[in-house]
Design a protein around this motif. Sequence first.
Motif, PDB file in Angstrom:
ATOM      1  N   ASN A   1     -50.151 -24.031 -22.964  1.00 37.50           N
ATOM      2  CA  ASN A   1     -50.889 -24.663 -21.744  1.00 37.50           C
ATOM      3  C   ASN A   1     -51.133 -26.142 -21.875  1.00 37.50           C
ATOM      4  OD1 ASN A   1     -53.028 -25.089 -23.619  1.00 37.50           O
ATOM      5  ND2 ASN A   1     -53.733 -23.094 -23.135  1.00 37.50           N
ATOM      6  N   GLN A   2     -51.960 -26.813 -21.035  1.00 40.93           N
ATOM      7  CA  GLN A   2     -52.022 -28.327 -21.119  1.00 40.93           C
ATOM      8  C   GLN A   2     -52.850 -28.936 -22.386  1.00 40.93           C
ATOM      9  OE1 GLN A   2     -53.594 -26.225 -19.026  1.00 40.93           O
ATOM     10  NE2 GLN A   2     -55.802 -26.876 -18.855  1.00 40.93           N
ATOM     11  N   ASP A   3     -53.288 -27.981 -23.127  1.00 41.11           N
ATOM     12  CA  ASP A   3     -54.197 -28.168 -24.341  1.00 41.11           C
ATOM     13  C   ASP A   3     -53.466 -28.944 -25.580  1.00 41.11           C
ATOM     14  OD1 ASP A   3     -56.194 -28.696 -26.304  1.00 41.11           O
ATOM     15  OD2 ASP A   3     -56.533 -26.638 -26.639  1.00 41.11           O
ATOM     16  N   LEU A   4     -53.722 -30.082 -25.897  1.00 35.23           N
ATOM     17  CA  LEU A   4     -52.973 -30.956 -26.964  1.00 35.23           C
ATOM     18  C   LEU A   4     -54.085 -31.407 -28.244  1.00 35.23           C
ATOM     19  CD1 LEU A   4     -51.588 -33.721 -24.450  1.00 35.23           C
ATOM     20  CD2 LEU A   4     -50.301 -32.208 -25.687  1.00 35.23           C
TER      21      LEU A   4
ATOM     22  N   LYS B   1     -43.569 -28.195 -24.109  1.00 35.82           N
ATOM     23  CA  LYS B   1     -44.923 -28.578 -23.809  1.00 35.82           C
ATOM     24  C   LYS B   1     -45.129 -29.626 -22.997  1.00 35.82           C
ATOM     25  CE  LYS B   1     -49.170 -28.264 -25.270  1.00 35.82           C
ATOM     26  NZ  LYS B   1     -50.179 -27.065 -25.365  1.00 35.82           N
TER      27      LYS B   1
ATOM     28  N   ASN C   1     -43.785 -29.731 -20.017  1.00 37.20           N
ATOM     29  CA  ASN C   1     -43.907 -29.339 -18.669  1.00 37.20           C
ATOM     30  C   ASN C   1     -45.267 -28.802 -18.276  1.00 37.20           C
ATOM     31  OD1 ASN C   1     -41.121 -29.269 -18.152  1.00 37.20           O
ATOM     32  ND2 ASN C   1     -40.801 -27.630 -19.792  1.00 37.20           N
ATOM     33  N   TYR C   2     -46.408 -28.653 -19.427  1.00 36.72           N
ATOM     34  CA  TYR C   2     -47.539 -28.215 -18.993  1.00 36.72           C
ATOM     35  C   TYR C   2     -48.601 -29.259 -19.017  1.00 36.72           C
ATOM     36  CZ  TYR C   2     -45.523 -23.551 -19.916  1.00 36.72           C
ATOM     37  OH  TYR C   2     -44.426 -22.410 -19.974  1.00 36.72           O
ATOM     38  N   THR C   3     -48.085 -30.430 -19.626  1.00 35.00           N
ATOM     39  CA  THR C   3     -49.146 -31.609 -19.846  1.00 35.00           C
ATOM     40  C   THR C   3     -48.872 -32.786 -18.754  1.00 35.00           C
ATOM     41  OG1 THR C   3     -47.597 -32.474 -21.729  1.00 35.00           O
ATOM     42  CG2 THR C   3     -49.468 -30.961 -22.108  1.00 35.00           C
ATOM     43  N   GLU C   4     -48.260 -32.832 -17.872  1.00 31.47           N
ATOM     44  CA  GLU C   4     -48.143 -33.856 -17.140  1.00 31.47           C
ATOM     45  C   GLU C   4     -47.381 -34.916 -17.889  1.00 31.47           C
ATOM     46  OE1 GLU C   4     -51.560 -35.256 -15.369  1.00 31.47           O
ATOM     47  OE2 GLU C   4     -51.957 -33.457 -13.976  1.00 31.47           O
TER      48      GLU C   4
END
Length: 235
Positions: free
Chosen positions: A2-5, A119, A121-124
Amino acid sequence: MNQDLSVKAGIKDTIPTLSGYIGVGLAFGIVAKAGGLSVLLITLMSLITYSGAAQFVIVSMLLSGSSFLAIVMSVFLLSARMLLMGMTVAPYLKHESMKRNIILGSLLTDETFALTMNKLNYTERMISFEWLNSSNIIAYLTWIISSAIGGSLGSLIPNPMNYGLDFAFIAMFIGLLYLQIRADKTMNFNLQLIMVGVTLLLVFVGLIFIPSNLLLLVVTLVGCGLGVVIKHAFF
């Protein structure tokens, strides 16, 4: 994914790829031990060299009596692809300090690079130091521990390839490629399939004419060039 970094997300996202490190790490340790290296040397090689392909080459060249210079040059050519990977990731880390970029670049591998590209692709199209560093470290530690265990097992497994350990990396990259194609909404799906086919063709032809330690670098450069041409001409 997901977008979590965060650090936690970096570890979680990396776990599915660890089977490749474990399988090939065990295989390397067993092969190196059979080649006469001690468990300490095997562990130190994984700690310092940290490259599965390069480490297998080092062991085989040591056994064949190759010179120190020949070994160094072979490893350099084999690892030259990391320059391209580092330059690809670098633009997404311009907000980080030079020190942090050096840390990330030093532990970047084929797997964490592929994971990073997916990654995005999920985090802008954003990557954080915390996410990539935790991914690099968990992969690094897994590789060291796996190769040390493989070295400890030694001659208990006379032919590790009978167990399919040599296919672990290949299977992992097939999975990463599948996830990348499914998740990447910025590129035309047909273009991606065409480039997969073009890359396979380049590798097949390259195996005939190009030394294996240069093949990946040459295919990457030629493939990228053809990809740009095909994209602008037809998409």
